[in-house]
Design a protein around this motif. Structure first.
Motif, short mmCIF file in Angstrom:
data_model
loop_
_atom_site.label_atom_id
_atom_site.label_comp_id
_atom_site.label_asym_id
_atom_site.label_seq_id
_atom_site.Cartn_x
_atom_site.Cartn_y
_atom_site.Cartn_z
N ILE A 53 0.94 -1.29 -0.04
CA ILE A 53 -0.23 0.09 -0.27
C ILE A 53 0.47 1.33 -0.26
CG2 ILE A 53 -1.71 1.12 1.45
CD1 ILE A 53 -2.54 -1.21 0.02
N LEU A 54 1.74 1.50 0.47
CA LEU A 54 2.95 2.57 0.79
C LEU A 54 3.35 3.03 -0.72
CD1 LEU A 54 4.54 2.13 4.68
CD2 LEU A 54 2.18 3.72 4.06
N ALA A 55 4.11 1.47 -0.84
CA ALA A 55 4.65 1.92 -2.37
C ALA A 55 3.88 2.22 -3.83
CB ALA A 55 5.64 0.02 -2.95
N ALA A 56 2.41 1.27 -3.50
CA ALA A 56 1.86 2.44 -4.35
C ALA A 56 1.52 3.60 -4.08
CB ALA A 56 0.11 1.07 -4.08
N GLY A 57 0.65 4.24 -3.08
CA GLY A 57 0.96 5.52 -2.49
C GLY A 57 1.94 6.01 -3.18
N ALA A 59 4.50 5.45 -5.42
CA ALA A 59 4.41 5.38 -7.38
C ALA A 59 3.51 6.97 -7.82
CB ALA A 59 4.04 4.40 -7.34
N ILE A 60 1.93 6.67 -6.93
CA ILE A 60 1.14 7.40 -7.37
C ILE A 60 0.93 9.01 -7.17
CG2 ILE A 60 -1.91 7.88 -7.16
CD1 ILE A 60 -1.95 5.65 -6.65
N VAL A 61 1.30 9.28 -6.30
CA VAL A 61 2.25 10.61 -5.82
C VAL A 61 3.53 11.01 -6.07
CG1 VAL A 61 3.08 12.10 -4.10
CG2 VAL A 61 1.21 10.16 -3.11
N LEU A 62 4.28 10.46 -6.62
CA LEU A 62 5.36 10.46 -7.43
C LEU A 62 4.62 11.22 -8.78
CD1 LEU A 62 7.96 11.14 -8.06
CD2 LEU A 62 8.57 8.89 -8.41
N ALA A 63 4.15 10.20 -10.02
CA ALA A 63 3.25 10.33 -10.78
C ALA A 63 2.41 11.66 -10.99
CB ALA A 63 2.93 9.07 -11.37
N VAL A 64 1.88 11.77 -10.04
CA VAL A 64 1.27 13.17 -9.81
C VAL A 64 2.29 14.45 -10.10
CG1 VAL A 64 -0.48 14.58 -8.69
CG2 VAL A 64 -1.29 12.13 -9.29
N LEU A 110 11.68 1.46 -9.81
CA LEU A 110 12.33 0.50 -8.84
C LEU A 110 11.30 0.83 -7.39
CD1 LEU A 110 15.40 3.27 -7.27
CD2 LEU A 110 14.93 1.09 -8.49
N LEU A 111 9.86 1.99 -7.76
CA LEU A 111 9.17 1.65 -7.13
C LEU A 111 8.06 0.76 -7.18
CD1 LEU A 111 8.01 5.72 -5.97
CD2 LEU A 111 8.51 3.73 -4.15
N VAL A 112 7.45 0.39 -8.26
CA VAL A 112 6.72 -0.59 -9.18
C VAL A 112 7.19 -1.63 -8.80
CG1 VAL A 112 6.41 -1.54 -11.00
CG2 VAL A 112 5.28 1.17 -11.09
N ILE A 113 8.86 -2.03 -9.16
CA ILE A 113 9.64 -3.50 -8.36
C ILE A 113 9.14 -3.69 -7.33
CG2 ILE A 113 11.98 -4.59 -8.24
CD1 ILE A 113 12.49 -3.03 -10.93
N GLY A 114 9.37 -2.89 -6.12
CA GLY A 114 9.56 -2.72 -4.75
C GLY A 114 7.71 -3.35 -4.74
N THR A 115 6.83 -2.17 -5.43
CA THR A 115 5.42 -2.91 -5.06
C THR A 115 4.99 -4.30 -5.41
OG1 THR A 115 4.99 -0.55 -5.49
CG2 THR A 115 3.22 -1.88 -5.45
N LEU A 116 5.36 -4.50 -6.89
CA LEU A 116 4.88 -5.89 -7.23
C LEU A 116 5.61 -7.23 -6.60
CD1 LEU A 116 5.13 -5.04 -11.04
CD2 LEU A 116 3.13 -5.23 -9.27
N SER A 117 7.22 -6.53 -5.76
CA SER A 117 7.49 -7.91 -4.93
C SER A 117 6.67 -7.89 -4.03
CB SER A 117 8.82 -7.42 -4.80
OG SER A 117 9.17 -6.59 -3.63
N ASN A 118 5.22 -6.88 -3.59
CA ASN A 118 4.96 -7.38 -2.11
C ASN A 118 3.42 -7.77 -2.58
OD1 ASN A 118 7.28 -7.09 0.49
ND2 ASN A 118 7.08 -4.85 -0.91
N LYS A 119 3.34 -7.50 -3.72
CA LYS A 119 1.90 -8.08 -4.01
C LYS A 119 1.35 -9.42 -3.34
CE LYS A 119 1.32 -9.66 -8.15
NZ LYS A 119 1.18 -10.01 -9.74
N GLU A 120 -0.01 -9.69 -3.21
CA GLU A 120 -0.26 -10.98 -2.16
C GLU A 120 -0.55 -12.15 -3.09
OE1 GLU A 120 -0.99 -10.36 1.08
OE2 GLU A 120 -0.47 -8.59 1.66
N SER A 121 0.56 -12.33 -3.26
CA SER A 121 0.35 -13.89 -3.67
C SER A 121 0.77 -15.24 -3.28
CB SER A 121 1.14 -13.79 -5.51
OG SER A 121 2.76 -13.45 -5.38
#
Length: 158
Positions: A53-57, A59-64, A110-121
């Protein structure tokens, strides 16, 4: 009036990028709280929902923030081109813009790689994804620096 808007946009971008950087660093801390088994460059770990959640947030804030920086910077560039300002200022403005795009690309990757590595799988094993989130957070701080430089140069020259 345009200069006041540019200053307020700079402040907003700095706050957004600082928020994204802090979120990225906190995501790294949340990821490190999860049990990990590491052997050389391989690791097995469980994903952290909080880090996701923190990493996705972040990435979104950086994009905006990047969208806003380009919007304000491009407005200044159009005025700079119409005023036929000096070549060194125009060159420095374009250099800041290129570096800004490189920094945001690196930070988002970097943020997306970190986010995907913490995906609930479930538990995952593979190459280490250590420090990607904190490096992405530091890229957010660098983004703030170059965004402010880009906006300041383009609007000051106009």
């Amino acid at each position: 009036m345009v200069k006041v808007i540019a200053v307020l946009a700079c402040l907003l971008i700095v706050v957004m990028d600082a928020t994204a950087g802090i979120l990225g660093i906190k995501a790294e801390a949340a990821q490190n709280k999860v049990k990990q088994l590491r052997l050389w460059i391989f690791e097995c770990k469980k994903p952290s929902h909080e880090a996701f959640i923190l990493a996705a947030g972040a990435a979104i804030v950086l994009a905006v923030a990047h969208f806003l920086a380009n919007l304000i910077g491009c407005i200044g560039c159009f005025k700079q081109n119409s005023a036929k300002s000096g070549a060194p200022t125009h060159l420095f403005s374009k250099t800041c813009c290129i570096i800004l795009w490189i920094v945001v690309a690196v930070g988002l990757v970097l943020l997306v790689i970190g986010t995907l590595s913490n995906k609930e799988s479930g538990s995952s094993c593979g190459l280490t994804h250590r420090h990607y989130l904190s490096y992405g957070g530091f890229a957010c701080f660098a983004h703030a620096l170059f965004a402010v430089a880009y906006i300041a140069i383009t609007n000051a020259a106009a």
